[in-house]
Design a protein around this motif. Structure first.
Motif, PDB file in Angstrom:
ATOM      1  N   MET A   1       9.158 -32.691 -18.572  1.00 37.21           N
ATOM      2  CA  MET A   1       9.807 -32.587 -19.836  1.00 37.21           C
ATOM      3  C   MET A   1       9.072 -33.403 -20.899  1.00 37.21           C
ATOM      4  O   MET A   1       8.947 -32.956 -22.026  1.00 37.21           O
ATOM      5  N   ALA A   2       8.608 -34.580 -20.569  1.00 37.46           N
ATOM      6  CA  ALA A   2       7.854 -35.400 -21.508  1.00 37.46           C
ATOM      7  C   ALA A   2       6.590 -34.670 -21.931  1.00 37.46           C
ATOM      8  O   ALA A   2       6.147 -34.773 -23.068  1.00 37.46           O
ATOM      9  N   MET A   3       6.029 -33.942 -20.973  1.00 37.17           N
ATOM     10  CA  MET A   3       4.818 -33.185 -21.265  1.00 37.17           C
ATOM     11  C   MET A   3       5.126 -32.078 -22.263  1.00 37.17           C
ATOM     12  O   MET A   3       4.317 -31.817 -23.155  1.00 37.17           O
ATOM     13  N   GLU A   4       6.262 -31.458 -22.147  1.00 40.25           N
ATOM     14  CA  GLU A   4       6.653 -30.391 -23.074  1.00 40.25           C
ATOM     15  C   GLU A   4       6.914 -30.954 -24.459  1.00 40.25           C
ATOM     16  O   GLU A   4       6.594 -30.318 -25.460  1.00 40.25           O
ATOM     17  N   VAL A   5       7.491 -32.150 -24.544  1.00 44.86           N
ATOM     18  CA  VAL A   5       7.756 -32.790 -25.833  1.00 44.86           C
ATOM     19  C   VAL A   5       6.429 -33.090 -26.528  1.00 44.86           C
ATOM     20  O   VAL A   5       6.259 -32.837 -27.716  1.00 44.86           O
ATOM     21  N   TRP A   6       5.488 -33.666 -25.724  1.00 44.55           N
ATOM     22  CA  TRP A   6       4.184 -33.970 -26.306  1.00 44.55           C
ATOM     23  C   TRP A   6       3.472 -32.687 -26.741  1.00 44.55           C
ATOM     24  O   TRP A   6       2.806 -32.657 -27.782  1.00 44.55           O
TER      25      TRP A   6
ATOM     26  N   SER B   1       4.888 -29.991 -27.783  1.00 40.18           N
ATOM     27  CA  SER B   1       5.564 -29.535 -29.004  1.00 40.18           C
ATOM     28  C   SER B   1       5.124 -30.375 -30.196  1.00 40.18           C
ATOM     29  O   SER B   1       4.909 -29.857 -31.290  1.00 40.18           O
TER      30      SER B   1
END
Length: 156
Positions: free
Chosen positions: A1-6, A8
């Motif tokens: 999820m952190a990877m998806e935030v980064w 984005s």
């Protein structure tokens, strides 16, 4: 999820950076077009002004020629020819109007020679030259005014 935030955030930053670069590019293009238009307008104004000056010089030369013709055609006895007097007065009025118009439109370097030539023409028309012949009285002033006119047209 952190990877998806980064991802984005990077994606959003890329979009923002791309939009900013596009806006800067458009602004630079617009400013360049505005400067080009300003230069074009300045050139057109300069050319129109030069054409107006050229016409004023032509008008003055034509009036000067009429005045010179009047000086040569003056009757010997003063007051013998009312038609000549009326014609000469009209010619001199047109000359002075053309001279003032030229002064309004031209460089200051042209004012004195043109005015001096006009005065010499006036003296020749009304025979205020003493024993000096018309052509002798006018020649120096005519040459000076033409040289000044050429110099005025040659300057930017």
């Amino acid at each position: 999820m952190a990877m998806e935030v980064w991802a984005s955030i990077f994606s959003l930053a890329g979009v923002a950076l791309g939009g900013a670069l596009t806006a800067l590019s458009q602004r630079a293009t617009q400013r360049s077009a505005e400067r080009l238009e300003e230069r074009r307008q300045a050139a057109a104004t300069s050319e129109a002004r030069r054409a107006e000056q050229m016409q004023a010089i032509k008008d003055f030369i034509a009036c000067a020629q009429d005045a010179e013709r009047a000086a040569y055609s003056r009757p010997e006895a003063w007051g013998d020819d009312e038609d000549w007097n009326s014609t000469a007065s009209g010619v001199m009025t047109r000359l002075w109007i053309a001279e003032r118009h030229l002064v309004l439109l031209s460089d200051a370097d042209l004012h004195a020679p043109v005015h001096t030539f006009g005065r010499a023409l006036n003296q020749a028309v009304w025979r205020e030259t003493g024993d000096v012949e018309v052509n002798e009285h006018l020649e120096e002033h005519k040459i000076a005014s033409m040289a000044a006119a050429r110099a005025s047209l040659a300057s930017p």
